[in-house]
Structures are given as structure tokens and as C-alpha cells.
Design a protein around this motif. Structure first.
Motif, PDB file in Angstrom:
ATOM      1  N   GLY A 129       0.785  -1.219   0.000  1.00 27.18           N
ATOM      2  CA  GLY A 129       0.000   0.000   0.000  1.00 27.18           C
ATOM      3  C   GLY A 129       0.817   1.269   0.000  1.00 27.18           C
ATOM      4  N   SER A 130       2.129   1.163  -0.010  1.00 32.68           N
ATOM      5  CA  SER A 130       2.996   2.339  -0.005  1.00 32.68           C
ATOM      6  C   SER A 130       3.690   2.479  -1.354  1.00 32.68           C
ATOM      7  N   ALA A 131       3.860   3.715  -1.791  1.00 30.33           N
ATOM      8  CA  ALA A 131       4.538   3.970  -3.059  1.00 30.33           C
ATOM      9  C   ALA A 131       6.021   4.231  -2.871  1.00 30.33           C
ATOM     10  N   THR A 132       6.487   4.246  -1.613  1.00 32.07           N
ATOM     11  CA  THR A 132       7.884   4.525  -1.314  1.00 32.07           C
ATOM     12  C   THR A 132       8.694   3.236  -1.283  1.00 32.07           C
ATOM     13  N   THR A 133       9.797   3.232  -2.014  1.00 32.28           N
ATOM     14  CA  THR A 133      10.683   2.071  -2.063  1.00 32.28           C
ATOM     15  C   THR A 133      12.034   2.453  -1.491  1.00 32.28           C
ATOM     16  N   ILE A 134      12.546   1.620  -0.598  1.00 34.45           N
ATOM     17  CA  ILE A 134      13.856   1.849   0.001  1.00 34.45           C
ATOM     18  C   ILE A 134      14.864   0.929  -0.668  1.00 34.45           C
ATOM     19  N   ARG A 135      15.949   1.495  -1.171  1.00 36.04           N
ATOM     20  CA  ARG A 135      16.989   0.719  -1.829  1.00 36.04           C
ATOM     21  C   ARG A 135      18.193   0.604  -0.889  1.00 36.04           C
ATOM     22  N   PHE A 136      18.777  -0.587  -0.849  1.00 31.20           N
ATOM     23  CA  PHE A 136      19.862  -0.831   0.088  1.00 31.20           C
ATOM     24  C   PHE A 136      20.702  -2.010  -0.397  1.00 31.20           C
ATOM     25  N   GLU A 137      21.736  -2.306   0.340  1.00 26.74           N
ATOM     26  CA  GLU A 137      22.574  -3.473   0.092  1.00 26.74           C
ATOM     27  C   GLU A 137      23.055  -4.008   1.426  1.00 26.74           C
ATOM     28  N   VAL A 138      23.472  -5.267   1.439  1.00 20.17           N
ATOM     29  CA  VAL A 138      23.938  -5.902   2.667  1.00 20.17           C
ATOM     30  C   VAL A 138      25.317  -6.486   2.409  1.00 20.17           C
ATOM     31  N   ALA A 139      26.296  -6.031   3.158  1.00 19.47           N
ATOM     32  CA  ALA A 139      27.671  -6.504   2.997  1.00 19.47           C
ATOM     33  C   ALA A 139      27.789  -7.953   3.479  1.00 19.47           C
ATOM     34  N   PRO A 140      28.827  -8.665   3.047  1.00 20.20           N
ATOM     35  CA  PRO A 140      29.005 -10.055   3.487  1.00 20.20           C
ATOM     36  C   PRO A 140      29.152 -10.176   5.003  1.00 20.20           C
ATOM     37  N   GLU A 141      28.478 -11.178   5.571  1.00 20.43           N
ATOM     38  CA  GLU A 141      28.565 -11.503   6.993  1.00 20.43           C
ATOM     39  C   GLU A 141      28.310 -10.267   7.859  1.00 20.43           C
ATOM     40  N   SER A 142      27.258  -9.548   7.534  1.00 22.39           N
ATOM     41  CA  SER A 142      26.909  -8.340   8.287  1.00 22.39           C
ATOM     42  C   SER A 142      25.392  -8.201   8.371  1.00 22.39           C
ATOM     43  N   THR A 143      24.959  -7.125   9.011  1.00 17.79           N
ATOM     44  CA  THR A 143      23.539  -6.855   9.217  1.00 17.79           C
ATOM     45  C   THR A 143      23.211  -5.453   8.745  1.00 17.79           C
ATOM     46  N   ALA A 144      22.079  -5.313   8.078  1.00 19.62           N
ATOM     47  CA  ALA A 144      21.595  -4.001   7.632  1.00 19.62           C
ATOM     48  C   ALA A 144      20.301  -3.681   8.361  1.00 19.62           C
ATOM     49  N   ALA A 145      20.161  -2.445   8.803  1.00 21.36           N
ATOM     50  CA  ALA A 145      18.949  -1.989   9.494  1.00 21.36           C
ATOM     51  C   ALA A 145      18.137  -1.111   8.561  1.00 21.36           C
ATOM     52  N   LEU A 146      16.847  -1.398   8.471  1.00 27.28           N
ATOM     53  CA  LEU A 146      15.935  -0.625   7.632  1.00 27.28           C
ATOM     54  C   LEU A 146      14.842  -0.021   8.495  1.00 27.28           C
ATOM     55  N   THR A 147      14.371   1.156   8.106  1.00 30.52           N
ATOM     56  CA  THR A 147      13.221   1.782   8.761  1.00 30.52           C
ATOM     57  C   THR A 147      12.166   2.068   7.696  1.00 30.52           C
ATOM     58  N   LEU A 148      11.045   1.378   7.803  1.00 28.64           N
ATOM     59  CA  LEU A 148       9.953   1.532   6.850  1.00 28.64           C
ATOM     60  C   LEU A 148       8.846   2.362   7.493  1.00 28.64           C
ATOM     61  N   HIS A 149       8.226   3.222   6.707  1.00 34.12           N
ATOM     62  CA  HIS A 149       7.200   4.134   7.214  1.00 34.12           C
ATOM     63  C   HIS A 149       5.830   3.755   6.654  1.00 34.12           C
ATOM     64  N   ALA A 150       4.855   3.726   7.548  1.00 36.81           N
ATOM     65  CA  ALA A 150       3.476   3.432   7.168  1.00 36.81           C
ATOM     66  C   ALA A 150       2.586   4.583   7.605  1.00 36.81           C
ATOM     67  N   GLU A 151       1.653   4.976   6.761  1.00 36.95           N
ATOM     68  CA  GLU A 151       0.736   6.060   7.085  1.00 36.95           C
ATOM     69  C   GLU A 151      -0.237   5.633   8.183  1.00 36.95           C
ATOM     70  N   THR A 152      -0.580   6.571   9.060  1.00 36.36           N
ATOM     71  CA  THR A 152      -1.536   6.306  10.141  1.00 36.36           C
ATOM     72  C   THR A 152      -2.718   7.262  10.003  1.00 36.36           C
ATOM     73  N   GLU A 153      -3.895   6.737  10.194  1.00 29.33           N
ATOM     74  CA  GLU A 153      -5.105   7.548  10.101  1.00 29.33           C
ATOM     75  C   GLU A 153      -5.929   7.531  11.376  1.00 29.33           C
ATOM     76  N   LYS A 154      -5.883   6.449  12.114  1.00 27.23           N
ATOM     77  CA  LYS A 154      -6.676   6.351  13.337  1.00 27.23           C
ATOM     78  C   LYS A 154      -5.843   5.745  14.456  1.00 27.23           C
ATOM     79  N   ARG A 155      -6.296   5.945  15.669  1.00 27.30           N
ATOM     80  CA  ARG A 155      -5.583   5.465  16.848  1.00 27.30           C
ATOM     81  C   ARG A 155      -5.717   3.950  16.990  1.00 27.30           C
ATOM     82  N   GLY A 156      -4.922   3.394  17.892  1.00 26.12           N
ATOM     83  CA  GLY A 156      -4.959   1.960  18.155  1.00 26.12           C
ATOM     84  C   GLY A 156      -3.684   1.277  17.685  1.00 26.12           C
TER      85      GLY A 156
END
Length: 321
Positions: A129-156
Motif C-alpha cells: 500500500g505504499s509507493a515509497t521504495t527503500i533501496r539498500f545493500e547488505v555486505a558479506p557476513e553483516s547486518t543491515a537496518a531498515l526503517t519503513l514508514h506506514a501512514e496512520t489515520e486512526k488510533r490503536g
């Protein structure tokens, strides 16, 4: 027998190619069962071109044309292996999902572990449902951290939508993708009402704040005005003289207490009331004023601080849900 039939039915369900499998706590390892590959527009274009070239080679009986056609087709088919290997073996686990207010984007943190010695290039991630794409790469034997954003309309509670990882590496002719579902959610607080609305008068406390000191005897100076300070403590004479807005301070005794009560909160509907209570909680915390919160079925005693604020906002976010 029924469980086996159900498993095969789910495996051949075409919707699995787009929405993934059932949500799990994680971590999720991208295996051959989770990675799918199809040619993209460039791949289909190359297929049409090779078909025309093949027909031309047959028509003119040109051996060099045959060699070129089969060579390009072989290289293209070989790229499917590299596209699959670029995703296969990655492990996805969930991270933090801090609370946000309605209208603000929710932030979901994911961690991708690459245990192999292969450098994963040209990867991308996108929420359903999101039009935003995050591009990244992961080096050998390592970890990559991503932060994805989602729109909010109501509480809960807002569950993490389906996350799709894909790649067109190395030639951009085939798209390999893997949709996954992690059991992760973010708490969405009510949208705060505009500032400037003071809490209503409550019978037990008069005007919503209960001073416990004698203002005439304990006055010791002024401080700058902060949202939530009682209007009656503003030094109005200084305001009239153009000296700015200052608030009278008193020594001794306890600070004023603010009681926030659902029953005495104006609003056209439930969400409007919760929005105003949310604003008053934020203003009281910013002013350093102890406050209590009373809702149908929930009572939070007087307090202040980050933990008290989070508890009050959580009660408001989940009220009636």
C-alpha cells in the motif's frame, strides 16, 4: 490428511505470491519457497527480440545468428540464478516500532542478516500500500537496518503491513521478490487537539487545578510562560507593559494538580474528546504539572514523567477498542 491438503492448498494459492505466508514472530529466512522470479518488462522485451532474431536465423540459415541468439538467451537465463542467490539466505527479524500520533508516519525497524560471504547488491524493500521504495545493500557476513514508514489515520494498534523485498540484479531482466509478514505492531496515539484549549472546570477541583499553597505568602518570583500554566498565575501587568508573558512562582507546598476527566471533556464525538484529553496530557507534561486521568473503566492516579505520560496516552489510544 486434512492438514496435508490444507498445506498444499496454501502452497498453490496464487495470492501467496503477493501477500506472503501467515505472519510469524520471526526471524524469517528467505528460502526457495519464499523467493519468486519472473521476467520484467525488459526481460519480456528481450524475449521478443530473441524470438525475432531466431526466426531471422532460421529464414537465412545463418549460423552466427543462431550462436548469438543462444548466447544471449543463455546469459539471460543464467541471470535468474544470480537474482535468486541475491535474496536467498537472508534472514529478516523485527526491530523497534515506537508509538506515534495519528497522522504521523509509523516507523517499523527491520534487521536483515547476511550470514554468507556474498555481497547482496541492488536490493529494495516496500510496504504493501505504499509507493515509497527503500533501496539498500547488505555486505558479506553483516547486518543491515531498515526503517519503513506506514501512514496512520486512526488510533490503536497498527500491524506491520506485508513487506516485499525484491531485486533485479544483475542484468535487470528478471525480478526476484519475496513478500513476508512479521508479527509487529506500532501503537498510534490519538491526534492531539490544537493548543490553546484549557481543561474545563471540574466540581471537585474548581477550575481543573488545585493549588495547595498560599499564593500571598509563598510568592518568590517569575518564570517564562509554558503551555498548560494556569491563566490566573500570569503576570498580566507585565504583559500590559510589553514585558512579555511571565508566570508567578510560589515556594513551599505542592505544585498544582490537574485532573483530566472524560465526563467533563467537551467534544462532538469520542475521537474529539480523546483528542482534547491527549492535548491536555501533553501540555501538563510540558509544564511539569502532576495530572490524573479518568476514563470510563480506567483511572490513572496523579503523576508525571515519561512513564506516566506513556501510560496515559496508551489508555487514550486503546479506549473502546
Amino acid at each position: 490428511m486434512i492438514s496435508v491438503a490444507t498445506e498444499w492448498k496454501e502452497r498453490f494459492d496464487l495470492r501467496r505470491f503477493f501477500r506472503g505466508e501467515k505472519a510469524v514472530d520471526g526471524p524469517i529466512r528467505l528460502t526457495h519457497r519464499r523467493v519468486f522470479i519472473l521476467p520484467n518488462r525488459r526481460g519480456f522485451g528481450l524475449a521478443v527480440l530473441l524470438a525475432i532474431q531466431f526466426l531471422a536465423a532460421i529464414n537465412y540459415s545463418n549460423n552466427l545468428a543462431f550462436i548469438l541468439t543462444f548466447l544471449l538467451a543463455g546469459i539471460a537465463m543464467q541471470s535468474t540464478l544470480y537474482a535468486f542467490r541475491n535474496l536467498a539466505g537472508l534472514s529478516v527479524r523485527r526491530g523497534k516500532a515506537p508509538p506515534v500520533f495519528a497522522g504521523e508516519p509509523a516507523r517499523f525497524e527491520l534487521h536483515l542478516d547476511n550470514p554468507s560471504r556474498i555481497h547482496r547488491l541492488g536490493l529494495s524493500a516496500r510496504l504493501a500500500g505504499s509507493a515509497t521504495t527503500i533501496r539498500f545493500e547488505v555486505a558479506p557476513e553483516s547486518t543491515a537496518a531498515l526503517t519503513l514508514h506506514a501512514e496512520t489515520e486512526k488510533r490503536g494498534w497498527l500491524p506491520l503491513p506485508t513487506v516485499t523485498f525484491d531485486t533485479c540484479f544483475p542484468l535487470g531482466l528478471f525480478r526476484a521478490w519475496s513478500p513476508i509478514n512479521l508479527r509487529q505492531r506500532a501503537l498510534v496515539y490519538p491526534r492531539p487537539a490544537p493548543a490553546g484549549i484549557e481543561p474545563p472546570a471540574i466540581p471537585e477541583l474548581g477550575n481543573g487545578a488545585r493549588p495547595s499553597h498560599s499564593e500571598e505568602e509563598d510568592f518568590y518570583g517569575f518564570s517564562g510562560y509554558r503551555p498548560g500554566d494556569p491563566l490566573k498565575r500570569i503576570h498580566w501587568k507585565g504583559v500590559a507593559k510589553g514585558q512579555g508573558v511571565h508566570v508567578k512562582q510560589y515556594a513551599g507546598g505542592e505544585t498544582a494538580e490537574l485532573a483530566l476527566d472524560w465526563q467533563y471533556t467537551p467534544g462532538a464525538d469520542i475521537e474529539a474528546r480523546l483528542s482534547r484529553l491527549c492535548r491536555w496530557v501533553l501540555d501538563a507534561e510540558a509544564a511539569g504539572t502532576p495530572y490524573s486521568l479518568r476514563l470510563p473503566g480506567a483511572v490513572i492516579e496523579k503523576g508525571r514523567g515519561e512513564a506516566h505520560r506513556a501510560r496515559c496516552l496508551e489508555v487514550l489510544a486503546l479506549f473502546g477498542l
